[in-house]
Design an enzyme around this catalytic site. Sequence first.
Site, PDB file in Angstrom:
ATOM      1  N   GLU A  91      13.169   2.917   4.825  1.00 35.27           N
ATOM      2  CA  GLU A  91      13.608   1.791   4.020  1.00 35.27           C
ATOM      3  C   GLU A  91      13.394   2.061   2.537  1.00 35.27           C
ATOM      4  OE1 GLU A  91      13.182  -1.943   7.070  1.00 35.27           O
ATOM      5  OE2 GLU A  91      11.413  -1.440   5.876  1.00 35.27           O
ATOM      6  N   CYS A 104      12.308   1.126  -5.136  1.00 34.30           N
ATOM      7  CA  CYS A 104      11.106   1.578  -4.434  1.00 34.30           C
ATOM      8  C   CYS A 104      11.537   2.540  -3.332  1.00 34.30           C
ATOM      9  CB  CYS A 104      10.366   0.375  -3.855  1.00 34.30           C
ATOM     10  SG  CYS A 104       8.839   0.791  -2.992  1.00 34.30           S
ATOM     11  N   CYS A 111       3.757   6.828   7.971  1.00 30.04           N
ATOM     12  CA  CYS A 111       2.718   7.298   7.065  1.00 30.04           C
ATOM     13  C   CYS A 111       1.598   7.932   7.867  1.00 30.04           C
ATOM     14  CB  CYS A 111       2.165   6.146   6.228  1.00 30.04           C
ATOM     15  SG  CYS A 111       0.988   6.689   4.946  1.00 30.04           S
ATOM     16  N   CYS A 118      -1.715  -2.218   6.069  1.00 28.69           N
ATOM     17  CA  CYS A 118      -0.344  -1.824   5.742  1.00 28.69           C
ATOM     18  C   CYS A 118       0.518  -1.738   6.997  1.00 28.69           C
ATOM     19  CB  CYS A 118      -0.356  -0.484   5.019  1.00 28.69           C
ATOM     20  SG  CYS A 118       1.295   0.087   4.541  1.00 28.69           S
ATOM     21  N   GLY A 164       5.147   5.827   3.379  1.00 31.58           N
ATOM     22  CA  GLY A 164       4.531   7.141   3.266  1.00 31.58           C
ATOM     23  C   GLY A 164       3.632   7.303   2.061  1.00 31.58           C
ATOM     24  N   GLU A 165       2.857   8.385   2.081  1.00 33.48           N
ATOM     25  CA  GLU A 165       1.985   8.799   0.975  1.00 33.48           C
ATOM     26  C   GLU A 165       2.683   9.949   0.257  1.00 33.48           C
ATOM     27  OE1 GLU A 165      -0.241   9.974  -1.795  1.00 33.48           O
ATOM     28  OE2 GLU A 165      -1.182   8.310  -0.713  1.00 33.48           O
TER      29      GLU A 165
END
Length: 364
Positions: A91, A104, A111, A118, A164-165
Site C-alpha cells: 500500500e 507515503c 515488515c 503496528c 516495512g523498515e
Amino acid sequence: MKTNLLNFDLNALTEHFAQMGEKPFRAKQVMRWIHQGGAESFDEMTDLAKSLRAKLQEKAVVGIPVLMAAQESRDGTRKWLLDVGTGNGVETVFIPETERGTLCISSQVGCALECTFCSTGRQGFNRNLTAAEIIGQLWWANKALGVTPKNERVISNVVMMGMGEPMANYDNVVTALSIMLDDHGYGLSRRRVTVSTSGMVPQMDRLKEDMPVALAVSLHASNDKVRDEIVPLNKKYPLKELMAACNRYLTKAPRDFITFEYVMLDGVNDKPEHAHELVQLVKDTPCKFNLIPFNPFPNSGYERSSNKNINIFKEILMEAGLVTTVRKTRGDDIDAACGQLAGQVQDKTKRQEKWQQIYLETKP
C-alpha cells in the site's frame, strides 16, 4: 528475461546503455521519459531512434506495479494497493495538504520487525521490495494524480514511512532515493524526502554517507525498558546507541534536526514522567517531536491516549523548548493512517498465526 529499467538509477542506467553500445545521453533521455513523462512503452519515446526503440523493446521493459485497488478517504487521502506478485500487495498513501502533497511509500512486503502496536508488523513479512517496486509507487501515484492547475507535480514530498523498515532494505531504498533526487528523475529536494527508521544504527551511518535525506526516527519510548517491549529492535540498538547515531547523522543531514515519531499508547508511554524522561534523553540532539495518536486496529491490545493526556505530554515537551506537533489523523476511514497499512502479505514468518493465537488465549 527482459531487464526492468525501473530498477536503475542514472549511473546504473548509463552503464546499462554503455553495454548496449549507446551513448550516456540516451540514458538521460530514457530516464526523463519514464519518470517525468510517465512513459510505459518505448514507442512513446519519440526522440529515440527507431533502431534503439526496437533494441529496447527486445531486451528491456518499464515494469510498473499493477493496481489492485484504490480508495479515497472523506478527507481526500488516497490509498492504492499495488500488486507485487505471488499474491502479495503493498500500500502507498497520498496525503493532500494546503501547501504540499505527501506520498507515503512502502519498502517491504510486510515488515521483518515486530513493533507491537503496528498493524503492518502483525501481518508478518514476505520479502524486500525491488527498487522498481519502490519507485514504481511514486511513478504510479504521479500518473494517477496528474498535475496542479499551475502545471506542477501534485506530489511535493515523499516519506518512506509505509509498509516495512526502509533501512532493512538498504540498497534498493538508496537506489530509489537516487531516482527521486535526480534532476532527470523526479528532482525532489533532499529536504523533502524523508526516510523513517526504527533505529537500525549501522544503516543510519551508511545513509549519512551515501544519500543523506531528512531522517525520522520511530522513537515511541523514553526509556529502554518500555522501548524493549514495544520496539524489539531496541534490544539490539538501545537508546544510548540510537541517540549517538542521530547526532552523527546530523553532521551531514539536509535538515538541522531529527524528527522523532512518538505513537501515544494509553498507560504505556504517555505519562508525564515519560515526557520528562524524553526531555533529558534528547537534550543534546536538535530535534522535533511528532506525537501520533494511536490508530486502533482489531486485536491490537492497545488503546489511544486521551486528548487530555496527549496535550499534557505536548505541553511538557514544549515548555522544555522542543518543537512538538500532534499528527492529524488522516485517512483512518480507509485504514490509511499511520500504523494501519497492512496490504496483502503472504507471511513467511508465521507471525499472523502467532498473534491470532495470542488473541484467542487472552479473549474473555
